[in-house]
Structure formats: C-alpha cells, structure tokens
Scaffold this active site. Structure first.
Site, PDB file in Angstrom:
ATOM      1  N   GLN A 173       0.854  -1.197   0.000  1.00 37.22           N
ATOM      2  CA  GLN A 173       0.000   0.000   0.000  1.00 37.22           C
ATOM      3  C   GLN A 173       0.886   1.242   0.000  1.00 37.22           C
ATOM      4  OE1 GLN A 173      -3.504  -0.501   2.988  1.00 37.22           O
ATOM      5  NE2 GLN A 173      -1.837  -1.733   3.725  1.00 37.22           N
ATOM      6  N   HIS A 231      -1.452   1.249  -4.254  1.00 36.53           N
ATOM      7  CA  HIS A 231      -1.827   2.664  -4.128  1.00 36.53           C
ATOM      8  C   HIS A 231      -0.915   3.578  -4.947  1.00 36.53           C
ATOM      9  CE1 HIS A 231      -4.040   1.726  -0.080  1.00 36.53           C
ATOM     10  NE2 HIS A 231      -4.733   1.372  -1.140  1.00 36.53           N
ATOM     11  N   CYS A 245      -0.879  14.887 -15.274  1.00 38.81           N
ATOM     12  CA  CYS A 245      -1.732  16.072 -15.349  1.00 38.81           C
ATOM     13  C   CYS A 245      -3.179  15.594 -15.487  1.00 38.81           C
ATOM     14  CB  CYS A 245      -1.336  16.918 -16.563  1.00 38.81           C
ATOM     15  SG  CYS A 245      -2.471  18.288 -16.842  1.00 38.81           S
ATOM     16  N   ASN A 273       3.325  -7.058  13.430  1.00 31.79           N
ATOM     17  CA  ASN A 273       2.880  -5.708  13.782  1.00 31.79           C
ATOM     18  C   ASN A 273       3.310  -5.405  15.212  1.00 31.79           C
ATOM     19  OD1 ASN A 273       1.167  -3.291  14.276  1.00 31.79           O
ATOM     20  ND2 ASN A 273       0.179  -3.921  12.373  1.00 31.79           N
ATOM     21  N   ALA A 278       8.950  -4.496  12.633  1.00 33.48           N
ATOM     22  CA  ALA A 278       9.067  -5.213  11.361  1.00 33.48           C
ATOM     23  C   ALA A 278      10.521  -5.620  11.090  1.00 33.48           C
ATOM     24  CB  ALA A 278       8.538  -4.342  10.224  1.00 33.48           C
TER      25      ALA A 278
HETATM   26  P1  NAD Z   1      -1.621   2.643   9.057  1.00 32.94           P
HETATM   27  O1  NAD Z   1      -0.912   3.892   9.389  1.00 32.94           O
HETATM   28  O2  NAD Z   1      -3.109   2.606   9.132  1.00 32.94           O
HETATM   29  O3  NAD Z   1      -1.100   1.472  10.005  1.00 32.94           O
HETATM   30  C1  NAD Z   1       0.268   1.223  10.222  1.00 32.94           C
HETATM   31  C2  NAD Z   1       0.401  -0.088  11.009  1.00 32.94           C
HETATM   32  O4  NAD Z   1       1.787  -0.360  11.155  1.00 32.94           O
HETATM   33  C3  NAD Z   1      -0.208  -0.019  12.413  1.00 32.94           C
HETATM   34  O5  NAD Z   1      -0.985  -1.184  12.613  1.00 32.94           O
HETATM   35  C4  NAD Z   1       1.037   0.011  13.323  1.00 32.94           C
HETATM   36  O6  NAD Z   1       0.794  -0.661  14.557  1.00 32.94           O
HETATM   37  C5  NAD Z   1       2.058  -0.721  12.496  1.00 32.94           C
HETATM   38  N1  NAD Z   1       3.457  -0.332  12.750  1.00 32.94           N
HETATM   39  C6  NAD Z   1       3.971   0.894  12.990  1.00 32.94           C
HETATM   40  N2  NAD Z   1       5.298   0.851  13.119  1.00 32.94           N
HETATM   41  C7  NAD Z   1       5.656  -0.452  12.965  1.00 32.94           C
HETATM   42  C8  NAD Z   1       6.902  -1.146  13.000  1.00 32.94           C
HETATM   43  N3  NAD Z   1       8.054  -0.531  13.213  1.00 32.94           N
HETATM   44  N4  NAD Z   1       6.884  -2.478  12.800  1.00 32.94           N
HETATM   45  C9  NAD Z   1       5.716  -3.163  12.614  1.00 32.94           C
HETATM   46  N5  NAD Z   1       4.498  -2.563  12.566  1.00 32.94           N
HETATM   47  C10 NAD Z   1       4.483  -1.224  12.747  1.00 32.94           C
HETATM   48  O7  NAD Z   1      -1.066   2.208   7.642  1.00 32.94           O
HETATM   49  P2  NAD Z   1      -1.708   1.392   6.456  1.00 32.94           P
HETATM   50  O8  NAD Z   1      -2.499   0.238   6.977  1.00 32.94           O
HETATM   51  O9  NAD Z   1      -0.612   1.118   5.507  1.00 32.94           O
HETATM   52  O10 NAD Z   1      -2.757   2.402   5.807  1.00 32.94           O
HETATM   53  C11 NAD Z   1      -2.445   3.735   5.566  1.00 32.94           C
HETATM   54  C12 NAD Z   1      -2.530   4.194   4.122  1.00 32.94           C
HETATM   55  O11 NAD Z   1      -1.661   5.336   3.922  1.00 32.94           O
HETATM   56  C13 NAD Z   1      -2.019   3.203   3.140  1.00 32.94           C
HETATM   57  O12 NAD Z   1      -2.612   3.423   1.915  1.00 32.94           O
HETATM   58  C14 NAD Z   1      -0.541   3.565   3.089  1.00 32.94           C
HETATM   59  O13 NAD Z   1       0.094   3.121   1.951  1.00 32.94           O
HETATM   60  C15 NAD Z   1      -0.563   5.078   3.113  1.00 32.94           C
HETATM   61  N6  NAD Z   1       0.690   5.576   3.703  1.00 32.94           N
HETATM   62  C16 NAD Z   1       1.853   5.251   3.060  1.00 32.94           C
HETATM   63  C17 NAD Z   1       3.081   5.604   3.595  1.00 32.94           C
HETATM   64  C18 NAD Z   1       4.337   5.154   2.834  1.00 32.94           C
HETATM   65  O14 NAD Z   1       4.316   5.079   1.589  1.00 32.94           O
HETATM   66  N7  NAD Z   1       5.416   4.829   3.514  1.00 32.94           N
HETATM   67  C19 NAD Z   1       3.136   6.311   4.792  1.00 32.94           C
HETATM   68  C20 NAD Z   1       1.909   6.682   5.419  1.00 32.94           C
HETATM   69  C21 NAD Z   1       0.685   6.282   4.856  1.00 32.94           C
HETATM   70 ZN    ZN Z   2      -1.465  19.195 -18.722  1.00 35.25          ZN
END
Ligand code: NAD
Ligand code: ZN
Length: 248
Positions: free
Chosen positions: A101, A119, A127, A212, A231
């Site tokens: 994601q 995503h 654009c 998690n 992780a």
């Molecule tokens: P979320 O923020 O809803 O959940 C993150 C999860 O990761 C939580 O359950 C948390 O407990 C766990 N977590 C946090 N730190 C951790 C670690 N060090 N080790 C293991 N687990 C850990 O994120 P989501 O479910 O991915 O949904 C959010 C949406 O926003 C998604 O679409 C995501 O791709 C996007 N998003 C992306 C980024 C990125 O590209 N890095 C950053 C923020 C949000």
């Molecule tokens: Zn354009």
C-alpha cells in the site's frame, strides 16, 4: 529459536506460493511516519482532508503543502532490514511478490523485483487536465510542479476517492486467492479494498503470518501466527530462521 519465528519459517519453507502484504508500518523504521504516529506529519495534515481526490481537485496548492513535506521525508528514507529481508526471501525463491500500500518505492530500492503497488507511486506525476505524464526527477525542485499546459500535476499515488490501478487489483486478487502463505506486515488493515486480500487468502486455506507492533482487526480473527514487534527485527529473525532450517 523462538517458537513462533520457527513456525513462521517452517510455513514459508513448506509453502508453494507465498506473498507479502505491506503497509505504512514497514517503512516507519526508515523514518516515514504511518498515519498513527503522534506528533508527525499526519497530526498536522488530516489524511481524510488532504489525501482525497476531491481536495486535490478543489485546491491542489493546499494539498501540495502536505505532498511537499511527504516528498522530503520519502526522499531521505532508505530501505530498512524489513524491506531487504523480503527482497532476500524473493531471491531465495521463497517469496513470489510484495503487494504494498506504500508509495515510497522502498521495496524496489531494497531489491524486490515483483512489487505490486496497490496505491500507486510517488515517483511520477500525471496532469489531470491533459493526461501528460512526467518523471519525478524531471520536476525536482519545482513547487508545485506544473504541466506544460499550466495545470498543477498530481503524483501518481492513489488518493481517497480514486480507483485502484486495474492491473494491481487483478494480480493481487489472483495471488491472494492462490497463495498458501501470506505475510502481512505493518498495516492496520482498515483501508479498503486492500483489506479484502488477507481474507481472500484465508478462504483458500493460506496460513496468515502477521507482523505488527500491536494487534489489528486481523489478529484475533484470521491471523494464524502473530509476530508482535518491530518489522525489522521480526523479519530479520524469520529470514535467519529460514536459513538455519535450510542448512540443518
Ligand atoms: P496505518 O498507518 O493505518 O497502520 C500502520 C500499522 O503499522 C499499524 O498497525 C502500526 O501498529 C504498524 N506499525 C507501525 N510501526 C511499525 C513497526 N516498526 N513495525 C511493525 N508494525 C508497525 O497504515 P496502512 O495500513 O498502511 O494504511 C495507511 C494508508 O496510507 C495506506 O494506503 C498507506 O500506503 C498510506 N501511507 C503510506 C506511507 C508510505 O508510503 N510509507 C506512509 C503513510 C501512509
Ligand atoms: Zn497538462
């Protein structure tokens, strides 16, 4: 060897098809905050407000204030041992694909070859007016980046209210409904339709291994092996256990 780590390693070794589903949590230790982190980016920019396609269409300059900060954070981030651990499993022939994601490109930078971006990705722009596409590097330093037609460009990340890229949707669903083991790492599993995938896998009898920091909606419902912790640490231990069992 920890009992649950060993169970996870044995599951991966015994599975004909293993996939990994990842979320923002896998990149937290690379310095990119998830939606839940306190005092971070998302305290100042409510994702519901800033990450919707309607918000972008209404006021792209406002949304670009958030995107610019996100871009700087992502620019400085490097893959961590959770990303590289998954790439290693793929090289060993033990992991078919990563379905992510995240939009940060860190799985690819870690060396994973088969990454399905559910995503989208923040490293290119489109654009919305004339559909012309640009590479991130072509627009570096331009803020907000503009198309040659004059309109403000949108990064190729999927905003709330946009549909999932069709190919990612189809491949993810195919893999989830044929896999024998599924690793799900660092996702709260509340964003739809991504959160359907682990349930699809469970329905076909796959073993669900969840990593998690804390329990999620999946833990007490469909997770078979819950590895609670960071992780980076959990994946490194699983990879080491796989190697130890292979050479035993
Ligand atoms: P979320 O923020 O809803 O959940 C993150 C999860 O990761 C939580 O359950 C948390 O407990 C766990 N977590 C946090 N730190 C951790 C670690 N060090 N080790 C293991 N687990 C850990 O994120 P989501 O479910 O991915 O949904 C959010 C949406 O926003 C998604 O679409 C995501 O791709 C996007 N998003 C992306 C980024 C990125 O590209 N890095 C950053 C923020 C949000
Ligand atoms: Zn354009």
């Amino acid at each position: 060897m920890d009992e649950f780590i060993e169970k996870a390693a044995r599951t991966i070794l015994g599975s004909q098809l293993t996939i990994a589903l990842t979320g923002a949590g896998i990149s937290v230790e690379s310095g990119i905050p998830d939606f839940r982190s306190k005092g971070g980016l998302w305290d100042r920019f409510d994702p519901e407000e800033y990450a919707s396609i309607y918000a972008f269409q209404d006021d792209p300059e406002k949304v670009w204030r958030m995107l610019k900060e996100m871009e700087q954070i992502v620019d400085n981030a490097r893959p961590n041992t959770a990303h590289t651990g998954l790439a290693e499993l793929e090289k060993m022939g033990l992991l078919k694909s990563v379905l992510t994601q995240n939009v940060d490109n860190l799985h690819q930078e870690a060396g994973s070859q088969d990454v399905i971006e559910y995503h989208g990705n923040s490293k290119s722009f489109t654009c919305l007016w004339c559909n012309k596409k640009y590479d991130y590097e072509d627009k570096r330093g331009e803020y907000p980046p503009r198309c040659e037609c004059g309109n403000i460009l949108k990064p190729d990340v999927i905003f709330f209210g946009e549909s999932i890229p069709p190919l990612a949707m189809v491949r993810s669903s195919q893999l989830a409904s044929t896999c024998q083991a599924l690793l799900i790492i660092g996702t709260s599993a509340v964003v739809s339709p991504f959160n359907i995938l682990p349930r699809q896998a469970k329905q076909v009898g796959a073993t669900i291994i969840e990593i998690n920091l804390e329990k999620t909606v999946l833990t007490d419902s469909i997770t078979d092996i819950f590895l609670q912790g960071k992780a980076t640490e959990q994946i490194s231990q699983v990879v080491s256990a796989v190697k130890a069992l292979q050479s035993a």
